[in-house]
Structures are given as C-alpha cells and as structure tokens.
Write a protein that holds these residues in place. Structure first.
Motif, mmCIF file in Angstrom:
data_model
loop_
_atom_site.group_PDB
_atom_site.id
_atom_site.type_symbol
_atom_site.label_atom_id
_atom_site.label_comp_id
_atom_site.label_asym_id
_atom_site.label_seq_id
_atom_site.Cartn_x
_atom_site.Cartn_y
_atom_site.Cartn_z
ATOM 1 N N LEU A 134 50.540 46.913 86.018
ATOM 2 C CA LEU A 134 50.433 46.443 87.525
ATOM 3 C C LEU A 134 50.131 45.117 87.742
ATOM 4 N N ASP A 135 50.858 44.920 89.355
ATOM 5 C CA ASP A 135 50.091 43.279 90.296
ATOM 6 C C ASP A 135 49.367 43.530 90.710
ATOM 7 N N PRO A 136 48.275 42.751 90.655
ATOM 8 C CA PRO A 136 47.003 43.577 91.601
ATOM 9 C C PRO A 136 47.710 42.660 92.860
ATOM 10 N N ILE A 137 48.352 41.600 92.551
ATOM 11 C CA ILE A 137 48.671 40.388 94.151
ATOM 12 C C ILE A 137 49.942 40.346 93.758
ATOM 13 N N ASP A 138 51.089 40.728 94.578
ATOM 14 C CA ASP A 138 52.476 40.640 94.039
ATOM 15 C C ASP A 138 52.681 39.662 95.940
ATOM 16 N N GLY A 139 53.288 38.311 95.344
ATOM 17 C CA GLY A 139 53.142 37.602 96.243
ATOM 18 C C GLY A 139 52.296 37.205 96.807
ATOM 19 N N THR A 140 51.254 35.822 96.070
ATOM 20 C CA THR A 140 50.475 35.614 95.760
ATOM 21 C C THR A 140 50.783 33.726 96.445
ATOM 22 N N ALA A 161 49.450 44.477 82.828
ATOM 23 C CA ALA A 161 48.533 43.935 83.917
ATOM 24 C C ALA A 161 49.098 42.094 83.713
ATOM 25 N N GLU A 162 49.303 41.416 85.259
ATOM 26 C CA GLU A 162 49.219 40.128 85.384
ATOM 27 C C GLU A 162 48.244 39.004 84.304
ATOM 28 N N GLU A 163 47.276 39.165 85.250
ATOM 29 C CA GLU A 163 46.153 38.468 84.488
ATOM 30 C C GLU A 163 45.619 38.664 83.499
ATOM 31 N N ILE A 205 57.365 42.857 83.741
ATOM 32 C CA ILE A 205 57.889 44.364 84.504
ATOM 33 C C ILE A 205 57.551 44.263 86.168
ATOM 34 N N TRP A 206 55.930 43.936 86.129
ATOM 35 C CA TRP A 206 54.947 44.271 87.138
ATOM 36 C C TRP A 206 55.914 43.420 88.171
ATOM 37 N N ASP A 207 56.353 42.709 89.065
ATOM 38 C CA ASP A 207 57.350 42.394 89.635
ATOM 39 C C ASP A 207 57.868 43.088 90.365
ATOM 40 N N HIS A 208 58.718 44.218 89.303
ATOM 41 C CA HIS A 208 59.848 44.664 89.907
ATOM 42 C C HIS A 208 59.278 47.150 89.927
HETATM 43 MG MG LIG Z 1 54.362 39.151 91.306
#
Ligand SMILES: [Mg+2]
Ligand SMILES: Nc1ncnc2c1ncn2[C@@H]1O[C@H](COP(=O)(O)O)[C@@H](OP(=O)(O)O)[C@H]1O
Ligand SMILES: [Mg+2]
Ligand SMILES: [Mg+2]
Length: 329
Positions: free
Chosen positions: A113-119, A50-52, A264-267
C-alpha cells in the motif's frame, strides 16, 4: 480525501527523515485501508507492506496530529455507512498504521500500500493516487489505483482542452483478466488498453512533475533519440501508470538520481495496471521488475514502460542515453 486536500493546514504536514513530506491524509488513508483489509479478510492474518509508520506520531509532538487523524479516520468510516462498530481510539488508529510494517518477500501473500502516492502533488493540489496491490509468491496478482484528480477524459497531448472536466478515476487489474477503469463515483466501467502507436515520433511520454524524482535531462535525451515531438506530460504519482494504461500517452520514464532506492509500493499497483492493459514495464536494462525482494526494488538505473511494439526502440534509446551520460562524466 479531496476535502482534506482542500482544507489541509500547515500543521498537518510533517517532514520525514529523508526530507519527503507526509500529511495527516497519508496516515489517515493508511489506517483506513489497513482497517478495511483486516475487517474484510478476518480469516487470514494480514501481511501489509505500507509506506508510513507511527514513529513520529507516538512522540509527544505527535499527539495533536494523532487526534486529527483519528477524527478523519472515524469520519471516513462513518460516511462509508458499512461500519457499525464504535469509533476507533487513537491507539486503534496507530496500531492500524503499524500493521504496514511487513517485509513482504517471495513467499505467501502480502498487500502493498501507498496510502498517498505523490504527496507533493497532493500538497500542490495536483495529481495523487492511492495505490494498493497484492503480491502472491513474489508476483503482483492484483492492483488498484484510485486517482481522485485524474480527468476521465484523456490527458495526453492535444486533448487538454476537452470539454469533459469530470475527474476521479479508479483503475483495477487482476492477473490474466485485463485492466478496467471506472469513474470514482461508480459509473461507466470500461476495459482499457495501452496505446497502439508504433511510430515513436508520434508517441508522447509521462514523467514525474518533480525533477528531483526523475531526471528530466535524461528523459529529454531519450525522447530526442526516439524523435518524439510532443512535450513531456509531467504529473505526480502512479496516475502516470493509469493514464498510460488507457493510452493517453505511449511511454513512461523514471530515472531517479544515483543512489535512490525504489520502494515496491511506488510501482506494484501501477505495474500490473499497465501490463494487464497490454504494456511492458521494465528497469532501464530491460528486466522485469522484481517485487519479491522485500520493501525495496533492486534494479538498474531506472524504470520505463510502453507497449510491446515500442519497447525494443525505447530500450535502445535508453541504453544509448545512459552510455552518453556515463561517458560525459
Ligand atoms: Mg509513493
Ligand atoms: N529523490 C527521490 N528520487 C526518486 N523518487 C523519490 C525521491 N524522493 C521521493 N521519491 C518517491 O517518488 C514518489 C513520487 O513519485 P512521482 O514523482 O512519480 O510522483 C514518492 O512517493 P510518495 O509521494 O508516496 O512519498 C516517493 O516515494
Ligand atoms: Mg512519501
Ligand atoms: Mg506515499
């Protein structure tokens, strides 16, 4: 999440080491999804990419933010109703966030997981997505995209003034089983399919709202070669993949600036949502995306997606535009 978007405070937003923003909603969403996955899959040890991470939150200045996130997470779990356990402590929340440190890879199963994509879109009050995918032996086998601000009606071209203003879409795809869209309130489940347009002049395309994320000049050169007449549809996040999967537009273009490494979580979720809807997603050289290499995607120059009929034309236009760009340097 939409309530948090409306009520976000200045102090709820931090800047990460790469200057990109992160908010209490990103951390909170990651904690909630991580916690839910652990609860629902108790028999397996969870691998989550995951991203964060909790780095900033664990230093002294992060204390207040942690309290805010802990409250958001507990409120969310309580409103879900399915949760009978006692409230989570700040330490539980930090641990849930740090579950996302997995390196992924080509063996076994990993959640992505991207918990919020496009912050940035989230902060602007525009589009964002919560994106979850499952990798099995390096391949995406499941993808879910929640897009709380995406209209249920098409956002492509001339349908902008549709009278249907209802927003909130959930896309989900399982390998071999197609892509479905549901409204976030749970009604109206439909199977979706990418656009069947064969004439590139009639196609419209999606790209990042942020020119810093994807070159608008390059996409305009590609669109010109294809004879595309419609102006670009610029929105944040993997909501672009969702919109593409239901045929709102026919093409997705993403050309980050030199040296940027895609994660990877962005796509991952967006990719299976589009391929299961009959589309094709590749890098700028026409190779399929490889999610088996860890947290990053190794790829050439950019990412594009369209239907199977248009892909050869798109690939040609992309090649030519990239060559022109290189020779003009
Ligand atoms: Mg993202
Ligand atoms: N310089 C850059 N070039 C390309 N992508 C970038 C970037 N900086 C950030 N990003 C990524 O672009 C994603 C958003 O894409 P889009 O432009 O399609 O909305 C961000 O996701 P997050 O918002 O989850 O951090 C982030 O991972
Ligand atoms: Mg981010
Ligand atoms: Mg994100």
């Amino acid at each position: 999440m939409m309530k948090v978007q409306k009520e976000l405070l200045l102090s709820d937003v931090q800047s990460k080491s790469d200057k990109s923003p992160v908010t209490v909603a990103d951390y909170g969403s990651q904690a909630v999804v991580s916690f839910m996955l652990e609860r629902e899959l108790p028999s397996k040890s969870l691998s989550l990419v995951a991203e964060e991470d909790s780095g900033y939150l664990r230093n002294e200045r992060g204390q207040e933010t942690v309290q805010r996130i802990t409250k958001l997470v507990n409120d969310t779990l309580a409103s879900d109703g399915s949760c009978s356990e006692s409230p989570l402590t700040a330490e539980d929340v930090l641990r849930a966030i740090d579950n996302g440190k997995s390196e992924g890879g080509s063996h076994g199963q990993h959640w992505v997981l991207d918990p919020i994509d496009g912050t940035k879109g989230f902060l602007r009050g525009d589009q964002y997505a919560i994106a979850l995918a499952l990798l099995d032996e390096g391949k995406v086998v499941l993808g879910v995209l929640a897009c709380p601000n995406l209209p249920l009606a098409s956002i492509g071209g001339d349908t902008q003034h549709s009278s249907h203003r209802e927003v909130g879409c959930l896309f989900f795809a399982e390998v071999g089983a197609g892509t479905y869209m549901q409204s976030l309130d749970g009604s109206s489940l439909i199977k979706v399919h990418v656009s069947t347009i064969e004439n590139s002049e009639e196609a419209s395309f999606f790209e990042s709202f942020e020119a810093a994320h994807s070159s608008h000049d390059l996409s305009s050169s590609i669109a010109k070669k294809l004879g595309v007449k419609a102006p670009p549809v610029r929105i944040d996040s993997q909501a672009k993949y969702g919109a593409l999967s239901r045929g709102d537009g026919a093409i997705y273009l993403r050309f980050p600036h030199e040296g940027y490494r895609e994660k990877i979580w962005d796509h991952a979720a967006g990719c299976i949502v589009v391929t299961e809807a009959g589309g094709v997603v590749t890098d700028a050289a026409g190779h399929p995306l490889d999610f088996s290499k860890g947290r990053y995607l190794d790829l050439e120059a950019g990412i594009m997606a369209t239907n199977q009929k248009l892909m050869p034309l798109l690939l040609k236009a992309v090649r030519e535009s990239l060559e022109e760009k290189t020779s003009s340097l």
